[in-house]
Design an enzyme around this catalytic site. Sequence first.
Site, PDB file in Angstrom:
ATOM      1  CD  GLU B  76      -1.452  -2.516   1.442  1.00  0.00           C
ATOM      2  OE1 GLU B  76      -0.317  -2.629   1.958  1.00  0.00           O
ATOM      3  OE2 GLU B  76      -2.161  -3.496   1.127  1.00  0.00           O
ATOM      4  CD  GLN B  98      -7.327  -7.117  -2.215  1.00  0.00           C
ATOM      5  OE1 GLN B  98      -6.924  -7.929  -1.395  1.00  0.00           O
ATOM      6  NE2 GLN B  98      -7.009  -7.202  -3.486  1.00  0.00           N
ATOM      7  CB  ALA B 100     -10.766   1.170   4.709  1.00  0.00           C
ATOM      8  CE1 TYR B 102      -5.973  -6.277   5.835  1.00  0.00           C
ATOM      9  CE2 TYR B 102      -6.940  -6.547   3.672  1.00  0.00           C
ATOM     10  CZ  TYR B 102      -6.740  -7.006   4.964  1.00  0.00           C
ATOM     11  OH  TYR B 102      -7.292  -8.194   5.357  1.00  0.00           O
ATOM     12  N   PRO B 105      -0.136   0.787   6.012  1.00  0.00           N
ATOM     13  CG  PRO B 105       0.417  -1.383   5.323  1.00  0.00           C
ATOM     14  CD  PRO B 105      -0.752  -0.513   5.718  1.00  0.00           C
ATOM     15  CG  HIS B 145     -11.585  -8.453   5.671  1.00  0.00           C
ATOM     16  ND1 HIS B 145     -11.104  -9.392   6.541  1.00  0.00           N
ATOM     17  CD2 HIS B 145     -10.817  -8.539   4.558  1.00  0.00           C
ATOM     18  CE1 HIS B 145     -10.096 -10.045   5.982  1.00  0.00           C
ATOM     19  NE2 HIS B 145      -9.886  -9.540   4.780  1.00  0.00           N
TER      20      HIS B 145
HETATM   21  C1  LIG Z   1      -1.765  -5.184   4.246  1.00  0.00           C
HETATM   22  C2  LIG Z   1      -2.653  -6.052   3.433  1.00  0.00           C
HETATM   23  N1  LIG Z   1      -2.880  -5.737   2.147  1.00  0.00           N
HETATM   24  C3  LIG Z   1      -3.710  -6.495   1.413  1.00  0.00           C
HETATM   25  C4  LIG Z   1      -4.326  -7.587   1.939  1.00  0.00           C
HETATM   26  C5  LIG Z   1      -5.298  -8.410   1.119  1.00  0.00           C
HETATM   27  N2  LIG Z   1      -4.746  -9.732   0.831  1.00  0.00           N
HETATM   28  C6  LIG Z   1      -4.970 -10.777   1.636  1.00  0.00           C
HETATM   29  S1  LIG Z   1      -4.151 -12.137   1.155  1.00  0.00           S
HETATM   30  C7  LIG Z   1      -3.507 -11.352  -0.185  1.00  0.00           C
HETATM   31  C8  LIG Z   1      -2.620 -12.106  -1.124  1.00  0.00           C
HETATM   32  C9  LIG Z   1      -1.397 -12.615  -0.465  1.00  0.00           C
HETATM   33  O1  LIG Z   1      -0.706 -13.435  -1.348  1.00  0.00           O
HETATM   34  P1  LIG Z   1       0.581 -14.224  -0.876  1.00  0.00           P
HETATM   35  O2  LIG Z   1       1.389 -13.377   0.020  1.00  0.00           O
HETATM   36  O3  LIG Z   1       1.251 -14.740  -2.081  1.00  0.00           O
HETATM   37  O4  LIG Z   1       0.022 -15.409   0.015  1.00  0.00           O
HETATM   38  P2  LIG Z   1      -0.914 -16.628  -0.441  1.00  0.00           P
HETATM   39  O5  LIG Z   1      -2.319 -16.161  -0.327  1.00  0.00           O
HETATM   40  O6  LIG Z   1      -0.545 -17.006  -1.806  1.00  0.00           O
HETATM   41  O7  LIG Z   1      -0.659 -17.726   0.534  1.00  0.00           O
HETATM   42  C10 LIG Z   1      -3.935 -10.030  -0.228  1.00  0.00           C
HETATM   43  C11 LIG Z   1      -3.604  -9.073  -1.285  1.00  0.00           C
HETATM   44  C12 LIG Z   1      -4.048  -7.874   3.288  1.00  0.00           C
HETATM   45  N3  LIG Z   1      -4.612  -8.930   3.902  1.00  0.00           N
HETATM   46  N4  LIG Z   1      -3.215  -7.106   4.013  1.00  0.00           N
END
Ligand SMILES: Cc1ncc(C[n+]2csc(CCOP(=O)(O)OP(=O)(O)O)c2C)c(N)n1
Lengths: 411, 353
Positions: B76, B98, B100, B102, B105, B145
């Site tokens: 972010e 994605q 609020a 989050y 950062p 969320h």
């Molecule tokens: C700070 C933050 N930004 C965005 C999200 C939304 N989000 C949750 S899981 C995810 C994807 C993470 O992917 P990865 O690190 O590759 O882990 P995987 O799900 O593949 O195990 C995102 C974008 C979040 N939870 N926290």
Amino acid sequence: MSQDQVLRLHVPEPTGRPGYKTNFSYLCLSPAGAVRRPPIDTTAFETSDLASGLVRVLDDDGRAVGPWVPEITPERLRKGLRAMIKTRIFDSRMLIAQRQKKLSFYMQSLGEEAIGSAHSFALQPGDMCFPTYRQQSLLLARDDVSMVEMICQLMSNEGDSLKGRQLPVMYSYKRAGFFSLSGNVATQFIQAVGWGMASAIKGDTKIASAWIGDGATAEADFDTALTFAHVYRAPVILNVVNNQWAISTFQAIAGGEATTFAARGVGCGIASLRVDGNDFLAVYSASLWAAERARSNLGPTLIEWVTYRAGPHSSSDDPSKYRPADDWERFPLGDPIARLKAHLIQIDAWSDAQHEQMSNEVDAEVAAALKEAESYGSLLDGKIPSASSMFEDVYKDMPAHLHQQRQQLGV
Amino acid sequence: MLTKSSNMEAAGETPKTTSMTMIQALRSAMDVMMARNENVIVYGQDVGYFGGVFRVTDGLQAKYGKSRCFDAPISEGGIVGTAVGMAAYGLRPVVEIQFADYVYPAFDQIVSEAARLRYRSAGDFTAPITIRMPCGGGIYGGQTHSQSPEAMFTHVCGLRTVMPSNPYDAKGLLIASIENDDPVIFLEPKRLYNGPFDGHPDRPVVPWSKHPMAEVPEGYYTVPLESAAVFRAGKDLTVLTYGTMVWVSEAAAIETGIDAEIIDLRSIWPLDLKTIVESVNKTGRCVVVHEATRTSGFGAELVSLVQEHCFYHLEAPIERVAGWDTPYPHAQEWAYFPGPRRVGAALKRAMEA
Ligand SMILES: Cc1ncc(C[n+]2csc(CCOP(=O)(O)OP(=O)(O)O)c2C)c(N)n1
Ligand SMILES: [Mg+2]
């Protein structure tokens, strides 16, 4: 000449999308047994080849080959196989429960079961994992957290030790070395480094194990963790689970194009390995190597586990919208359960019949745990922790304004 | 480029409208602006090929290409930091966080950089960026969320903070935000994405297709910033609110039979003080409602403003309804959420005082 060129923005793309197949040659696989195993006191710089190659033990015929073959008894291996089978069955039963609305949400780890299962065998009591939401195998490989307890958390019911406060899978088990999960990705990575530093400050013998996904390495907390871990030579294993996807974005969007996540560690002065995450023996062996380094005051090790997120990101996701539906079947590192099973059969320590019997036993165990947990309620029947408990634990001692708000709610 | 009065009625045409969900209306706003202004670019986590986890940017990459709509790494801080840099170049980035929950950062880039760039450079550089993010609860999203962090932004000088409550406003406000030369925090109540929500989770979901506020012009129009809407006219008391709580307040008014005038702030800060003061001076009673936690919430600011500007017209103490001062719980979501019962009780207290 080049000054006159029109600049273009490069936006990485996966080779496969719905309708056309992935070309997995980007993974740059090494054959099993091909990558050397240096002594644990190696320098970070000397691990460059290990950070771009791929540590593998199991070959295509299920044989364990090369310098990374670990010392492990067939009995332990069968236990590891059981942990993986348990994780897979647990996930599939919880997904069904989610569809039946007994859980609001679920995240499975299909295809990644070897990583947490084998890694947990390399840790010792007192060590602390700082996991992501996809490391349930770390817990399911242990005997000290019951499935009933885990399912109560998933159901936010009256038996939930987290009092219904957290989204399903956001477990917390201090007693089992499993740090409280955050919904905000990457935050735990730097915290693990701090925990390891604390162990060193106190002259203890415990180590930390940090977990992060390929996508989340883009967060600043990842780079910060590498810097602190290197600077203070923290006793920590820095695990990057590269399952190729972060929701809909391919690992190249997180910075994996034409380089590896393990190489990032080398750049920060950290000994780093890139390992076949679907190879139980390689995971166990590399985890032991890193744990031994940490326990010997040799500092952090970064391990990139190459694997594949076989299922949807979560119960809210539909991956057929952004990647080929048959990707996992075509993923060259295969299925971790099938591979360990083949190895055990290859060394005459297992059979198809035994495998089926084990699967049936585990399935019955999971079903029984689910049934017992349901007796404590679920979101569906409204047997959830009291509204009054919602005001607890904001502070150690409840301040006046929260007492007042609780009164206003009338609970 | 402030478009305070350039909305479509002023153009004197009857525009073609379509029934849209809030998701479709937001997408249409970005589509319209990307077509009108090639400096408008859209990016964020999962927004490119996939079109966003709530599908708000669906189709934009296919239509405008990967240089104008693309996926961002999960950072972010990186998303907002690059947006500040792009804005310095002359682009008008519209970025998605994605959830609020989050955004934290990115806080340094928002608070220390985007918000103050104009001031510290005396207008030499500016940050005309729009930072969209879904907010609010009601979807069993748990503490990461469900948050409503608007007050974190209204406290920062130089930011504009906006929150629509229906598809028509969502599109018009998003276009106005994109055109605005200041950084705008654009909060989207995710519980309203697919339909209005009166705060009764046990009742069937009402889709936007059944609602007149979902009739949205297909082309360009704006809902000016700093303009509140009288969502429901009434004479007994004034409710000051925004986002999901507009609908919950309406339900509370109907259920209590109190003829509440409901002001939908739409722009939370800077806001439309005139509409607020006129209404409170007329009714003499005021209830402030938001979903965010109570202490140091934006309601505290609203109560102060009303006290400063309407004191001699007030016949009762100002009431405040908000989320409890706890993190957003998962299982106890409906005990936490300030639903029609809690809002209704405040309306009654304001009438009885
Ligand atoms: C700070 C933050 N930004 C965005 C999200 C939304 N989000 C949750 S899981 C995810 C994807 C993470 O992917 P990865 O690190 O590759 O882990 P995987 O799900 O593949 O195990 C995102 C974008 C979040 N939870 N926290
Ligand atoms: Mg991933």
